[in-house]
Design an enzyme around this catalytic site. Structure first.
Site, PDB file in Angstrom:
ATOM      1  N   HIS A 102      36.612  44.012  45.612  1.00 44.03           N
ATOM      2  CA  HIS A 102      35.248  44.429  45.266  1.00 44.03           C
ATOM      3  C   HIS A 102      34.184  43.682  46.076  1.00 44.03           C
ATOM      4  CE1 HIS A 102      35.270  40.958  42.310  1.00 44.03           C
ATOM      5  NE2 HIS A 102      34.020  40.894  42.724  1.00 44.03           N
ATOM      6  N   ASP A 132      42.619  44.336  42.913  1.00 44.49           N
ATOM      7  CA  ASP A 132      41.364  43.735  43.374  1.00 44.49           C
ATOM      8  C   ASP A 132      41.599  42.676  44.449  1.00 44.49           C
ATOM      9  OD1 ASP A 132      38.651  43.472  43.586  1.00 44.49           O
ATOM     10  OD2 ASP A 132      38.408  42.216  41.803  1.00 44.49           O
ATOM     11  N   SER A 210      33.430  35.285  43.510  1.00 41.16           N
ATOM     12  CA  SER A 210      34.544  36.232  43.594  1.00 41.16           C
ATOM     13  C   SER A 210      35.315  36.070  44.896  1.00 41.16           C
ATOM     14  CB  SER A 210      34.031  37.668  43.492  1.00 41.16           C
ATOM     15  OG  SER A 210      33.494  37.917  42.222  1.00 41.16           O
TER      16      SER A 210
END
Length: 366
Positions: A102, A132, A210
């Site tokens: 993402h 992911d 992230s």
């Protein structure tokens, strides 16, 4: 004749006044001087551990800027502009970088900035949105590469110390500490597939973290920070990381193949409502088999409708290699741990009876 002491008196008073003023100024100056720092003892053992982990690991952590294309309204010139930032880390000494899918999703390009602030254009090697995860690559001299030592997530324990390094809100090279708060959590990927066995931690994770590494107290990679649970969108003490054993299973295949090739049984699964409507056991109801595919060759039979409109019972897949399969997610998770060409034992339920069949897995095109 006047006494000479009478003439000296005013001068003496004046000298005394000057002396008092000078002494007062000296005292004021002393009061305005910087204070001398007090000496401190040695750093505590946990402080030394934090410092050692950060110094060893931070050169391996990179800042990733996702770039998008923007066209100028008047000149119609096209330029790349930042779309967001995230974190990544070197996986090997070939310049491969692991991050979250993402982070680079919908980007037209990406730029990687190292700890020494040098920047490189990145190439996308492969991605697996269901987990992911994505792999980028930059061309960089090996002398500038630091690779994190690999740990394992299968023996993690709730309560053990962890470290997160990332770029929250664009503030690069940020270290936060915490513990493993829980294990075997489940979160949802960008494709709405379940990511299971996720690590929960209270190490502060914010937007921009992230794709960064989660480390144990030995500085080994144990997870990839991927999400937070927070009503405000900022750290609320609940962060999640993809376990490193899962990462180590997927990333090498992304590097090798450019994509994650999931082996296939060659079946189509019925919706969850079908199991409830027909009072079927937990598992995957087979509603179609690919012609000439693995399932058809092994003899799996789909549910069909008879000429009179009634349902003709087919197979419900309930286990693969004795691993229970309760739904489609379970089946896909089990298959992801296998390779095309592997032979597996599937357990099937049909009209109240159970049987086992051997099936040689194919590819998604089968």
């Amino acid at each position: 004749m006047k006494d000479s002491r009478t003439h000296r008196a005013p001068w003496l008073a004046l000298l005394l006044c000057f002396a008092f003023t000078a002494l007062s100024a000296t005292g004021a100056l002393a009061k305005g001087q910087p204070r001398v720092p007090a000496p401190r003892g040695a750093l505590a053992a946990d402080e030394l551990a934090h410092i050692a982990v950060f110094k060893a690991a931070s050169p391996a952590v990179v800042n990733i800027t996702a770039l998008g294309v923007q066209r100028d309204l008047f000149s119609l010139d096209v330029q790349q502009v930042p779309r967001g930032t995230g974190t990544g880390f070197f996986w090997d000494d070939s310049g491969h970088i692991v991050t979250n899918f993402h982070v680079i999703q919908n980007a037209s390009a990406a730029q990687v900035t190292l700890a020494n602030q040098s920047s490189y254009k990145a190439q996308l090697v492969g991605a697996f949105p269901d987990r992911d995860l994505a792999v980028l690559k930059i061309d960089v001299p090996q002398a500038k590469l630091t690779v994190l030592p690999l740990g394992t997530s299968r023996d993690l324990q709730v309560g053990q110390k962890v470290y997160a390094i990332g770029n929250p809100f664009g503030l690069d090279q940020t270290l936060t500490t915490g513990i493993v708060s829980a294990l075997n959590r489940e979160i949802e990927s960008v494709t709405r597939r379940s990511i299971r066995d996720v690590i929960q931690t209270d190490a502060a994770i914010n937007p921009g973290n992230s794709g960064g590494p989660l480390l144990d107290s030995a500085g080994r990679l144990i997870g990839v920070n991927t999400a937070i649970y927070s009503p405000s969108g900022s750290s609320a003490g609940i962060g999640f990381a993809i376990p490193v054993d899962e990462v180590n299973r997927i990333v090498p295949r992304l590097i090798r193949d450019g994509r994650f090739v999931r082996p296939a049984l060659g079946i189509s699964a019925g919706p969850p409502t079908m199991r409830q409507a027909l009072n079927l056991p937990k598992g995957v109801a087979v509603v179609a088999v690919s012609p000439g595919g693995p399932a058809e060759r092994a003899g799996l039979r789909p549910f069909t409708r008879g000429r009179d409109g009634t349902i003709v019972a087919g197979d419900v897949l309930t286990a693969i290699n004795d691993q229970p399969v309760n739904d489609l997610d379970d089946m896909l998770n089990a298959l992801e741990r296998l390779q095309p060409g592997d032979k597996v034992q599937v357990t099937l339920w049909r009209a109240g009876s159970t049987r086992r069949l051997g099936v040689m897995l194919g590819t998604a095109s089968d």
